[in-house]
Write a protein that holds these residues in place. Structure first.
Motif, mmCIF file in Angstrom:
data_model
loop_
_atom_site.group_PDB
_atom_site.id
_atom_site.type_symbol
_atom_site.label_atom_id
_atom_site.label_comp_id
_atom_site.label_asym_id
_atom_site.label_seq_id
_atom_site.Cartn_x
_atom_site.Cartn_y
_atom_site.Cartn_z
ATOM 1 N N ALA A 23 -11.203 -20.780 -1.716
ATOM 2 C CA ALA A 23 -11.028 -21.390 -3.038
ATOM 3 C C ALA A 23 -9.744 -22.230 -3.092
ATOM 4 O O ALA A 23 -9.674 -23.223 -3.818
ATOM 5 C CB ALA A 23 -11.008 -20.319 -4.120
ATOM 6 N N ALA A 24 -8.739 -21.840 -2.292
ATOM 7 C CA ALA A 24 -7.459 -22.567 -2.280
ATOM 8 C C ALA A 24 -7.573 -23.945 -1.642
ATOM 9 O O ALA A 24 -6.642 -24.744 -1.706
ATOM 10 C CB ALA A 24 -6.386 -21.744 -1.560
ATOM 11 N N GLN A 25 -8.758 -24.244 -1.057
ATOM 12 C CA GLN A 25 -8.979 -25.605 -0.533
ATOM 13 C C GLN A 25 -8.862 -26.658 -1.630
ATOM 14 O O GLN A 25 -8.638 -27.827 -1.337
ATOM 15 C CB GLN A 25 -10.376 -25.719 0.080
ATOM 16 N N LEU A 26 -9.031 -26.248 -2.893
ATOM 17 C CA LEU A 26 -8.880 -27.195 -4.001
ATOM 18 C C LEU A 26 -7.506 -27.857 -3.974
ATOM 19 O O LEU A 26 -7.345 -28.977 -4.443
ATOM 20 C CB LEU A 26 -9.090 -26.496 -5.349
ATOM 21 N N GLU A 27 -6.504 -27.138 -3.434
ATOM 22 C CA GLU A 27 -5.194 -27.749 -3.231
ATOM 23 C C GLU A 27 -4.931 -28.061 -1.771
ATOM 24 O O GLU A 27 -4.303 -29.063 -1.450
ATOM 25 C CB GLU A 27 -4.073 -26.849 -3.766
ATOM 26 N N GLY A 28 -5.419 -27.210 -0.887
ATOM 27 C CA GLY A 28 -5.124 -27.344 0.544
ATOM 28 C C GLY A 28 -5.692 -28.602 1.162
ATOM 29 O O GLY A 28 -5.173 -29.095 2.161
ATOM 30 N N SER A 29 -6.780 -29.135 0.558
ATOM 31 C CA SER A 29 -7.375 -30.365 1.076
ATOM 32 C C SER A 29 -7.704 -31.294 -0.087
ATOM 33 O O SER A 29 -8.581 -30.997 -0.906
ATOM 34 C CB SER A 29 -8.645 -30.065 1.869
ATOM 35 N N LYS A 30 -7.019 -32.427 -0.152
ATOM 36 C CA LYS A 30 -7.301 -33.392 -1.223
ATOM 37 C C LYS A 30 -8.697 -33.969 -1.072
ATOM 38 O O LYS A 30 -9.335 -34.342 -2.058
ATOM 39 C CB LYS A 30 -6.232 -34.484 -1.232
ATOM 40 N N ILE A 31 -9.183 -34.035 0.162
ATOM 41 C CA ILE A 31 -10.543 -34.539 0.397
ATOM 42 C C ILE A 31 -11.559 -33.550 -0.163
ATOM 43 O O ILE A 31 -12.501 -33.941 -0.864
ATOM 44 C CB ILE A 31 -10.776 -34.802 1.905
ATOM 45 N N PHE A 32 -11.371 -32.267 0.124
ATOM 46 C CA PHE A 32 -12.269 -31.242 -0.439
ATOM 47 C C PHE A 32 -12.281 -31.342 -1.958
ATOM 48 O O PHE A 32 -13.336 -31.328 -2.593
ATOM 49 C CB PHE A 32 -11.809 -29.839 -0.005
ATOM 50 N N LYS A 55 0.840 -1.209 0.000
ATOM 51 C CA LYS A 55 0.000 0.000 0.000
ATOM 52 C C LYS A 55 0.870 1.252 0.000
ATOM 53 O O LYS A 55 0.662 2.198 -0.769
ATOM 54 C CB LYS A 55 -0.897 -0.028 1.241
ATOM 55 N N GLU A 56 1.855 1.217 0.879
ATOM 56 C CA GLU A 56 2.775 2.359 1.039
ATOM 57 C C GLU A 56 3.544 2.659 -0.253
ATOM 58 O O GLU A 56 3.751 3.814 -0.626
ATOM 59 C CB GLU A 56 3.741 1.967 2.168
ATOM 60 N N GLN A 57 3.955 1.592 -0.960
ATOM 61 C CA GLN A 57 4.763 1.756 -2.182
ATOM 62 C C GLN A 57 3.901 1.982 -3.430
ATOM 63 O O GLN A 57 4.436 2.187 -4.513
ATOM 64 C CB GLN A 57 5.629 0.507 -2.409
ATOM 65 N N GLY A 58 2.580 1.887 -3.286
ATOM 66 C CA GLY A 58 1.698 2.036 -4.441
ATOM 67 C C GLY A 58 1.845 0.885 -5.426
ATOM 68 O O GLY A 58 1.805 1.087 -6.649
ATOM 69 N N ILE A 59 2.006 -0.339 -4.892
ATOM 70 C CA ILE A 59 2.151 -1.517 -5.769
ATOM 71 C C ILE A 59 0.809 -1.802 -6.438
ATOM 72 O O ILE A 59 -0.224 -1.890 -5.786
ATOM 73 C CB ILE A 59 2.694 -2.716 -4.961
ATOM 74 N N ASP A 60 0.842 -1.933 -7.769
ATOM 75 C CA ASP A 60 -0.387 -2.085 -8.553
ATOM 76 C C ASP A 60 -0.890 -3.521 -8.598
ATOM 77 O O ASP A 60 -2.084 -3.757 -8.793
ATOM 78 C CB ASP A 60 -0.139 -1.619 -10.004
ATOM 79 N N LEU A 61 0.031 -4.475 -8.469
ATOM 80 C CA LEU A 61 -0.343 -5.880 -8.629
ATOM 81 C C LEU A 61 0.589 -6.755 -7.810
ATOM 82 O O LEU A 61 1.811 -6.578 -7.856
ATOM 83 C CB LEU A 61 -0.243 -6.280 -10.113
ATOM 84 N N THR A 62 0.015 -7.699 -7.075
ATOM 85 C CA THR A 62 0.800 -8.722 -6.376
ATOM 86 C C THR A 62 0.461 -10.077 -6.990
ATOM 87 O O THR A 62 -0.707 -10.380 -7.226
ATOM 88 C CB THR A 62 0.486 -8.722 -4.870
ATOM 89 N N ILE A 63 1.495 -10.869 -7.272
ATOM 90 C CA ILE A 63 1.327 -12.211 -7.839
ATOM 91 C C ILE A 63 1.850 -13.210 -6.825
ATOM 92 O O ILE A 63 2.998 -13.113 -6.383
ATOM 93 C CB ILE A 63 2.103 -12.350 -9.167
ATOM 94 N N VAL A 64 1.010 -14.171 -6.442
ATOM 95 C CA VAL A 64 1.422 -15.173 -5.441
ATOM 96 C C VAL A 64 1.888 -16.421 -6.168
ATOM 97 O O VAL A 64 1.140 -17.014 -6.951
ATOM 98 C CB VAL A 64 0.266 -15.518 -4.477
ATOM 99 N N GLY A 65 3.123 -16.856 -5.904
ATOM 100 C CA GLY A 65 3.680 -18.039 -6.554
ATOM 101 C C GLY A 65 3.304 -19.344 -5.873
ATOM 102 O O GLY A 65 2.628 -20.181 -6.466
ATOM 103 N N PRO A 66 3.705 -19.570 -4.608
ATOM 104 C CA PRO A 66 3.523 -20.890 -3.974
ATOM 105 C C PRO A 66 2.135 -21.076 -3.358
ATOM 106 O O PRO A 66 1.387 -20.114 -3.159
ATOM 107 C CB PRO A 66 4.596 -20.910 -2.882
ATOM 108 N N GLU A 67 1.847 -22.341 -2.992
ATOM 109 C CA GLU A 67 0.531 -22.685 -2.470
ATOM 110 C C GLU A 67 0.326 -22.286 -1.013
ATOM 111 O O GLU A 67 -0.786 -21.907 -0.623
ATOM 112 C CB GLU A 67 0.268 -24.186 -2.630
ATOM 113 N N ALA A 68 1.376 -22.372 -0.186
ATOM 114 C CA ALA A 68 1.180 -22.159 1.264
ATOM 115 C C ALA A 68 0.588 -20.783 1.585
ATOM 116 O O ALA A 68 -0.379 -20.695 2.355
ATOM 117 C CB ALA A 68 2.484 -22.397 2.017
#
Length: 424
Positions: free
Chosen positions: A94-103, A57-70
């Motif tokens: 929505a990340a439960q699609l990877e976070g839980s194999k049962i889900f 927020k402070e740096q005025g970042i326009d976009l953040t891209i998340v690489g890993p699952e954790a």
């Protein structure tokens, strides 16, 4: 545009390379990055997601891209969105699609998406009963995140029972194995298909093939991936159409219906059995090393793909890919994947051959910068040598030419990446 990339591996380095060649991108930060990402942007030592959001927020970042699952499973997207920041990736729900194999398996069953016959349970007795109904080999999966190592393909029923017992007791994967999935083994060939989604619309990237086993000919233990290539000729229009109609569309519709619209990368692990695609698993981020071969094939500006997806405007985007091939060969440390290795200095030969210079590059992963300013191999998978070409063979040859220019003590790699495509 100012962009923040969360993660530290070869995947994040490759996204950084794609952003670097985008004229719209003014500056890139990596949190935390690795010993080589500081050549593409600025590394940040901020681990707390709320602090990271405040920095963005402070740096005025326009976009953040998340690489890993954790971070995705931990809810980094929700935290950034609460602050009104634009971030590419799925919500924690929505990340439960990877976070839980049962889900994930239950979701597939709810929407009639083709997958292997399975049971999910926390009971060893129930798991054992189901194992008796299956022919070996048998697949046993821990429910939670295990850094890509929570899947065991047991060659016999007894070994499947041992795997189930090890997971349920907590010995194998701790809390992640307190519930398990046991499923039938599908015999075919495996593909990695990626759809960049904005909740409703999506762009399917060229299908890739990963090489999970440590040794040539797909022998030895499973790893995080020893190489990949894209696009693979093992996918035809019929398979793409079936994936579109039977998998991607019902998944996005189902996620929206259940109040967790899916934004980000839907990584579809596909097994093709007699021409029919079955879903092995979903992940909610790019694969590594698949990302390393997909990013250089992206012709459109990277910021457009990620930003339009993050803001629900993919329908406006015209995303194009080069009509070329990419092959990536992972160079790993001496003791990978069994245990960590001693740090080893990386020496890169100067490349004099223009054709190689223009059609290959390195994506750095498990590397650190020493106090002497030199680059050291400090991780398991150290780097990926990527070759590009007008054919898979040409791309493969260039990737291995580049491998010959890289030196560090104990280096190891497979010498047969893309062999399935070249045998065709």
């Amino acid at each position: 545009m100012k962009v923040l990339v969360i993660g530290s591996g070869g995947r994040e380095y490759s996204i950084g390379l794609a952003l670097q060649r985008d004229p719209e991108v003014e500056k890139i930060w990596f949190a935390p990055g690795n010993g080589a990402t500081d050549q593409l942007g600025e590394n940040l030592a901020i681990g707390d997601y709320r602090e990271l959001a405040a920095f963005a927020k402070e740096q005025g970042i326009d976009l953040t891209i998340v690489g890993p699952e954790a971070p995705l499973v931990d809810g980094v997207v929700d935290i950034f969105q609460e602050e009104g920041l634009t971030i590419f990736g799925p919500s924690a729900k929505a990340a439960q699609l990877e976070g839980s194999k049962i889900f994930m398996k239950n979701f597939l069953a709810r929407y009639g998406i083709p997958t292997a016959r399975y049971i999910e349970t926390d009971s060893f007795e129930k798991a054992s009963e189901f194992i008796d109904t299956l022919e070996a080999p048998i697949v046993v999966k821990a429910d939670g995140l295990c850094a890509g190592k929570g899947v065991i393909i047991a060659p016999s029923r007894d070994e499947a029972r041992e795997a189930a017992r090890g997971m349920l007791s907590g010995e194998a994967f701790g809390e992640a194995g307190s519930r398990i999935v046991v499923e039938e083994f599908l015999d075919g060939y495996e593909l990695s298909v990626f759809a960049v989604c904005d909740g409703k619309d999506y762009v399917v990237l060229p299908a890739a093939q990963d090489h999970k086993r440590l040794l040539n000919g797909d022998k030895g233990p499973n790893t995080g991936g020893m190489g990949a290539y894209a696009p693979t000729p093992l996918v035809n229009e019929s398979i793409y159409r079936k994936l579109d109609e039977r998998v991607i569309r019902p998944t996005l519709a189902g996620m929206e219906k259940e109040g967790m619209p899916f934004t980000g990368v839907l990584f579809i692990g596909v097994m093709v059995v007699k021409g029919e695609p079955y879903i092995l698993e979903y992940n909610v981020r790019f694969g590594d090393p698949e990302c390393e071969v997909l990013m250089p094939l992206l012709k459109s500006p990277a910021s457009e793909l990620f930003y339009k997806a993050a803001t629900g405007r993919l329908a406006e985007a015209k995303i194009e890919f080069y009509d070329r091939y990419a092959v990536g060969v992972v160079m790993a440390s001496k003791n990978y994947p069994y245990k960590s290795s001693e740090p080893a200095e990386i020496i890169l030969d100067e490349i004099h051959h223009d054709e190689l210079k223009q059609n290959s590059h390195i994506s750095f992963a498990g590397v650190s910068r020493g106090e002497d300013g030199k680059l050291y191999a400090t991780g398991g998978r150290v780097l990926v040598c990527v070759g590009l070409g007008d054919s898979i063979r040409e791309a493969r040859d260039r990737a291995y030419m580049l491998v010959g220019q890289v030196h560090f003590a104990g280096k190891q790699c497979r010498t047969d990446i893309a062999y399935q495509a070249l045998e065709e």
